[in-house]
Enzyme design. Structure first.
Site, PDB file in Angstrom:
ATOM      1  N   CYS A   1      -3.080   1.702   6.577  1.00  0.00           N
ATOM      2  CA  CYS A   1      -3.296   1.088   7.896  1.00  0.00           C
ATOM      3  C   CYS A   1      -3.889   2.101   8.857  1.00  0.00           C
ATOM      4  O   CYS A   1      -4.569   1.742   9.808  1.00  0.00           O
ATOM      5  CB  CYS A   1      -1.985   0.534   8.436  1.00  0.00           C
ATOM      6  SG  CYS A   1      -0.685   1.769   8.455  1.00  0.00           S
TER       7      CYS A   1
ATOM      8  N   ASN B   1       0.805  -1.238   0.000  1.00  0.00           N
ATOM      9  CA  ASN B   1       0.000   0.000   0.000  1.00  0.00           C
ATOM     10  C   ASN B   1       0.836   1.285   0.000  1.00  0.00           C
ATOM     11  O   ASN B   1       0.386   2.310  -0.490  1.00  0.00           O
ATOM     12  CB  ASN B   1      -1.042  -0.007   1.129  1.00  0.00           C
ATOM     13  CG  ASN B   1      -0.436  -0.039   2.505  1.00  0.00           C
ATOM     14  OD1 ASN B   1       0.720  -0.425   2.675  1.00  0.00           O
ATOM     15  ND2 ASN B   1      -1.203   0.363   3.489  1.00  0.00           N
TER      16      ASN B   1
ATOM     17  N   ARG C   1      -7.303   8.930   1.453  1.00  0.00           N
ATOM     18  CA  ARG C   1      -5.895   8.893   1.037  1.00  0.00           C
ATOM     19  C   ARG C   1      -5.601   7.462   0.611  1.00  0.00           C
ATOM     20  O   ARG C   1      -5.981   6.505   1.302  1.00  0.00           O
ATOM     21  CB  ARG C   1      -5.020   9.290   2.224  1.00  0.00           C
ATOM     22  CG  ARG C   1      -3.569   9.509   1.886  1.00  0.00           C
ATOM     23  CD  ARG C   1      -2.868  10.190   3.041  1.00  0.00           C
ATOM     24  NE  ARG C   1      -2.792   9.340   4.206  1.00  0.00           N
ATOM     25  CZ  ARG C   1      -1.671   8.748   4.650  1.00  0.00           C
ATOM     26  NH1 ARG C   1      -0.547   8.938   4.017  1.00  0.00           N
ATOM     27  NH2 ARG C   1      -1.675   8.001   5.716  1.00  0.00           N
TER      28      ARG C   1
ATOM     29  N   GLU D   1       4.678  -3.819  12.524  1.00  0.00           N
ATOM     30  CA  GLU D   1       3.712  -2.751  12.218  1.00  0.00           C
ATOM     31  C   GLU D   1       2.540  -3.426  11.527  1.00  0.00           C
ATOM     32  O   GLU D   1       2.629  -3.785  10.347  1.00  0.00           O
ATOM     33  CB  GLU D   1       4.346  -1.705  11.291  1.00  0.00           C
ATOM     34  CG  GLU D   1       5.485  -0.924  11.913  1.00  0.00           C
ATOM     35  CD  GLU D   1       5.032   0.058  12.983  1.00  0.00           C
ATOM     36  OE1 GLU D   1       3.827   0.357  13.051  1.00  0.00           O
ATOM     37  OE2 GLU D   1       5.880   0.516  13.755  1.00  0.00           O
TER      38      GLU D   1
ATOM     39  N   SER E   1       0.872  10.514  10.076  1.00  0.00           N
ATOM     40  CA  SER E   1       2.192  10.044   9.634  1.00  0.00           C
ATOM     41  C   SER E   1       3.177  11.202   9.561  1.00  0.00           C
ATOM     42  O   SER E   1       2.887  12.236   8.953  1.00  0.00           O
ATOM     43  CB  SER E   1       2.073   9.406   8.240  1.00  0.00           C
ATOM     44  OG  SER E   1       1.073   8.420   8.269  1.00  0.00           O
TER      45      SER E   1
HETATM   46  P1  NAP Z   1       0.231  -8.909   4.098  1.00  0.00           P
HETATM   47  O1  NAP Z   1      -0.580  -9.842   3.307  1.00  0.00           O
HETATM   48  O2  NAP Z   1       0.441  -9.215   5.529  1.00  0.00           O
HETATM   49  O3  NAP Z   1       1.650  -8.798   3.348  1.00  0.00           O
HETATM   50  C1  NAP Z   1       2.666  -7.948   3.792  1.00  0.00           C
HETATM   51  C2  NAP Z   1       4.004  -8.495   3.350  1.00  0.00           C
HETATM   52  O4  NAP Z   1       4.215  -9.766   3.965  1.00  0.00           O
HETATM   53  C3  NAP Z   1       4.124  -8.722   1.851  1.00  0.00           C
HETATM   54  O5  NAP Z   1       5.431  -8.437   1.450  1.00  0.00           O
HETATM   55  C4  NAP Z   1       3.843 -10.209   1.733  1.00  0.00           C
HETATM   56  O6  NAP Z   1       4.410 -10.797   0.590  1.00  0.00           O
HETATM   57  C5  NAP Z   1       4.533 -10.718   2.974  1.00  0.00           C
HETATM   58  N1  NAP Z   1       4.070 -12.039   3.410  1.00  0.00           N
HETATM   59  C6  NAP Z   1       2.836 -12.576   3.271  1.00  0.00           C
HETATM   60  N2  NAP Z   1       2.820 -13.822   3.807  1.00  0.00           N
HETATM   61  C7  NAP Z   1       4.060 -14.060   4.289  1.00  0.00           C
HETATM   62  C8  NAP Z   1       4.671 -15.172   4.933  1.00  0.00           C
HETATM   63  N3  NAP Z   1       4.003 -16.280   5.218  1.00  0.00           N
HETATM   64  N4  NAP Z   1       5.970 -15.079   5.277  1.00  0.00           N
HETATM   65  C9  NAP Z   1       6.665 -13.959   5.011  1.00  0.00           C
HETATM   66  N5  NAP Z   1       6.150 -12.873   4.396  1.00  0.00           N
HETATM   67  C10 NAP Z   1       4.851 -12.918   4.046  1.00  0.00           C
HETATM   68  O7  NAP Z   1      -0.336  -7.425   4.061  1.00  0.00           O
HETATM   69  P2  NAP Z   1      -0.753  -6.577   2.780  1.00  0.00           P
HETATM   70  O8  NAP Z   1      -2.070  -7.050   2.318  1.00  0.00           O
HETATM   71  O9  NAP Z   1       0.369  -6.507   1.814  1.00  0.00           O
HETATM   72  O10 NAP Z   1      -0.873  -5.122   3.432  1.00  0.00           O
HETATM   73  C11 NAP Z   1      -2.003  -4.671   4.052  1.00  0.00           C
HETATM   74  C12 NAP Z   1      -1.882  -4.801   5.568  1.00  0.00           C
HETATM   75  O11 NAP Z   1      -0.730  -4.118   6.026  1.00  0.00           O
HETATM   76  C13 NAP Z   1      -3.047  -4.161   6.288  1.00  0.00           C
HETATM   77  O12 NAP Z   1      -3.457  -4.976   7.349  1.00  0.00           O
HETATM   78  C14 NAP Z   1      -2.462  -2.854   6.814  1.00  0.00           C
HETATM   79  O13 NAP Z   1      -3.117  -2.338   7.954  1.00  0.00           O
HETATM   80  C15 NAP Z   1      -1.068  -3.281   7.121  1.00  0.00           C
HETATM   81  N6  NAP Z   1      -0.176  -2.110   7.166  1.00  0.00           N
HETATM   82  C16 NAP Z   1       0.297  -1.722   8.374  1.00  0.00           C
HETATM   83  C17 NAP Z   1       1.106  -0.603   8.464  1.00  0.00           C
HETATM   84  C18 NAP Z   1       1.639  -0.147   9.794  1.00  0.00           C
HETATM   85  O14 NAP Z   1       2.575   0.649   9.795  1.00  0.00           O
HETATM   86  N7  NAP Z   1       1.112  -0.609  10.920  1.00  0.00           N
HETATM   87  C19 NAP Z   1       1.434   0.107   7.310  1.00  0.00           C
HETATM   88  C20 NAP Z   1       0.921  -0.316   6.087  1.00  0.00           C
HETATM   89  C21 NAP Z   1       0.115  -1.446   6.029  1.00  0.00           C
HETATM   90  P3  NAP Z   1       3.503 -11.108  -0.729  1.00  0.00           P
HETATM   91  O15 NAP Z   1       3.084  -9.798  -1.238  1.00  0.00           O
HETATM   92  O16 NAP Z   1       4.455 -11.780  -1.613  1.00  0.00           O
HETATM   93  O17 NAP Z   1       2.367 -11.940  -0.249  1.00  0.00           O
END
Ligand code: NAP
Length: 476
Positions: free
Chosen positions: A282, A149, A276, A248, A439
């Site tokens: 997140c 994102n 945004r 995070e 942020s």
């Molecule tokens: P996600 O599915 O958890 O993926 C995040 C990252 O983890 C990607 O690079 C993904 O790779 C990798 N990943 C997935 N499964 C994994 C595994 N088993 N082992 C190691 N790595 C793995 O999250 P997303 O859908 O990309 O992002 C959205 C989420 O991120 C939302 O919940 C949002 O709230 C959160 N977020 C949090 C923050 C914060 O600062 N707190 C900031 C931004 C986003 P692949 O893409 O290859 O699956």
């Protein structure tokens, strides 16, 4: 090793190696092909990372500072290229992508300034004679995992402090958006980061690459940004070798409007907090709790602004692009449908142009949402704003805190005293007080409860990449 791990090239550049496509979510077109790293290649990258760590930690803080400052300037100089890359692989609007590039580059500038300010401590033990000398050291080779994102900012928010502290990094960007990460790695190389210090591995299987890295004793740190579900699994994996972790994770931000709030300011803040990145943040406001006395005026103004949003291909200047995948769009449609079945009303909606692919959603405001609706419990991650009316302050604070995650929250109240009193009672790592955005590279970003562990940004962000050493010194 490093050249091939820091540059994204078309498939033709990798004869004999598997690749996978990166697609534009707005058009479905292939933007580029990237190398699909195997477990063996990932394992070999740790050798280079360890060698890079030895070189990099031996450099002076001033040198690391100057390299990071050069990377900041490099990102500013290449801002348009980075913006277009983000638009192409992520689908956010040009304005959001440009803002992200600026925000992302600021992490390099901030940590260039922090690199020369590592704190220590020196005290005399209470019994006398002995002195406690406390120093900080880089934690070592760090694995960084980022979501799609914010393809630039989530990477620089980790790389900046890691390099400032003297660590080397292995970055696994999201499979949907690896191109921005490769472009940033290139900029870092141009800025003077030595071989092996920053390596990027894209993969069609995240766990294949990450498991190979986390199995290696030389990897001492995992900094993850992504969903709470994946974060939990990675924490379990890190427990095997007691790897230092920063997490995070997901959000579900409440946005509280009191009867005394400046409603124009609250609507401006709501637009920013909700739309945004098309709601894919997140920190996105997920649940709007508006005092009954101002509900009509707030929803009229908020609804009018939502209805005026222009949906379309961001490359052609739209305000709101697609969500990241058709699957994500389908899940959000399901949440809206479920809320409507429970009694919510679609009170405002932006027009969805004809012929858009199924990843596009009409920005929507829902009113009359029951407090137990699933849409209020789930992280929507899209352009949908559910509004709930309230009359009792204690009850609304209880509702706001009734989430398993506590990342961010927002409060709009006429009197700052009231806003601060509410903010202090919210279980959230970050609270926007009369503001729709929290942020900031200079501030500690992170959540409480299942929203994560640790903080990024500010001086806190660098602590995550250091270990404390204490020397007990006999001074007598
Ligand atoms: P996600 O599915 O958890 O993926 C995040 C990252 O983890 C990607 O690079 C993904 O790779 C990798 N990943 C997935 N499964 C994994 C595994 N088993 N082992 C190691 N790595 C793995 O999250 P997303 O859908 O990309 O992002 C959205 C989420 O991120 C939302 O919940 C949002 O709230 C959160 N977020 C949090 C923050 C914060 O600062 N707190 C900031 C931004 C986003 P692949 O893409 O290859 O699956």
């Amino acid at each position: 090793m490093p050249a091939e791990h820091t540059a994204a090239k078309p498939a033709a550049a990798y004869p004999g190696h598997p690749t996978f496509p990166v697609r534009n979510p707005a058009t479905g077109a292939v933007v580029d092909q990237v190398r699909d790293h195997s477990a063996q290649e990932a394992a070999a990258m740790v050798d280079a990372a360890q060698a890079g760590f030895r070189t990099w930690r031996a450099t002076s803080p001033r040198h690391r500072s100057e390299v990071l400052m050069a990377a900041y300037r490099g990102m500013q100089e290449q801002a348009e290229r980075l913006r277009d890359l983000i638009v192409a692989e992520n689908g956010k609007s040009q304005a959001d992508a440009a803002a992200e590039v600026n925000y992302a580059s600021e992490f390099f500038r901030w940590y260039a300034e922090e690199a020369v300010r590592t704190p220590g401590d020196y005290t005399e033990a209470p019994a006398g004679g002995v002195r406690n000398v406390v120093t900080r050291h880089p934690v070592g080779v760090a694995v960084l995992i980022t979501p799609w994102n914010f393809p630039a900012a989530m990477a620089t928010r980790k790389i900046g402090p890691a390099l400032a502290a003297g660590c080397s990094v292995l970055l696994k960007p999201a499979s949907e958006t690896p191109l921005t990460a490769f472009a940033i790695a290139e900029i870092l190389t141009q800025a003077g980061v030595p071989e092996g210090v920053v390596q990027v591995a894209a993969s069609s299987s995240a766990s294949r690459v990450v498991t190979a890295w986390l199995a290696d004793d030389r990897v001492r740190k995992l900094s993850f940004t992504g969903s709470t579900g994946v974060g939990r699994r990675l924490l379990a994996q890190c427990a095997e070798r007691v790897v230092n972790t920063s997490m995070e994770l997901g959000g579900n931000a409440p946005f509280i409007v009191t009867s005394g709030a400046d409603l124009d300011a609250a609507v401006d803040g709501a637009m920013l907090a909700k739309f945004r990145n098309g709601g894919q943040a997140c920190t996105a406001a997920n649940r709007f709790y508006v005092h009954q006395d101002v509900l009509g005026e707030f929803t009229e103004k908020f609804g009018a602004r939502i209805a005026a949003l222009r949906v379309g291909d961001p490359a052609e200047g739209a305000d709101i692009g697609p969500v990241i995948t058709e699957h994500a769009a389908e899940q959000i449609r399901g949440l809206v449908q479920g809320a409507v079945e429970q009694g919510a009303v679609i009170a405002a909606q932006a027009p969805l142009p004809e012929g858009m692919n199924p990843a596009f959603l009409a920005p929507t405001m829902l009113t009359g949402v029951p407090v137990d609706a699933e849409i209020l419990r789930e992280e929507i991650f899209g352009p949908v704003a559910p509004v709930v009316a309230w009359t009792d302050l204690d009850a609304v604070i209880e509702l706001a805190n009734a989430a398993e995650v506590g990342l961010s929250a927002y409060v709009y109240a006429g009197k700052l005293q009231t806003a601060m009193q509410i903010a202090e009672r919210l279980e959230a790592g970050m609270v926007g007080v009369n503001r729709g955005i929290v942020s900031d590279p200079s501030a500690p970003f992170g959540g409480v409860k299942q929203a994560g562990i640790g903080r990024e940004g500010g001086s806190f962000g660098m602590e995550e990449f250091t270990e404390v050493q204490y020397m007990s010194v006999d001074w007598s």
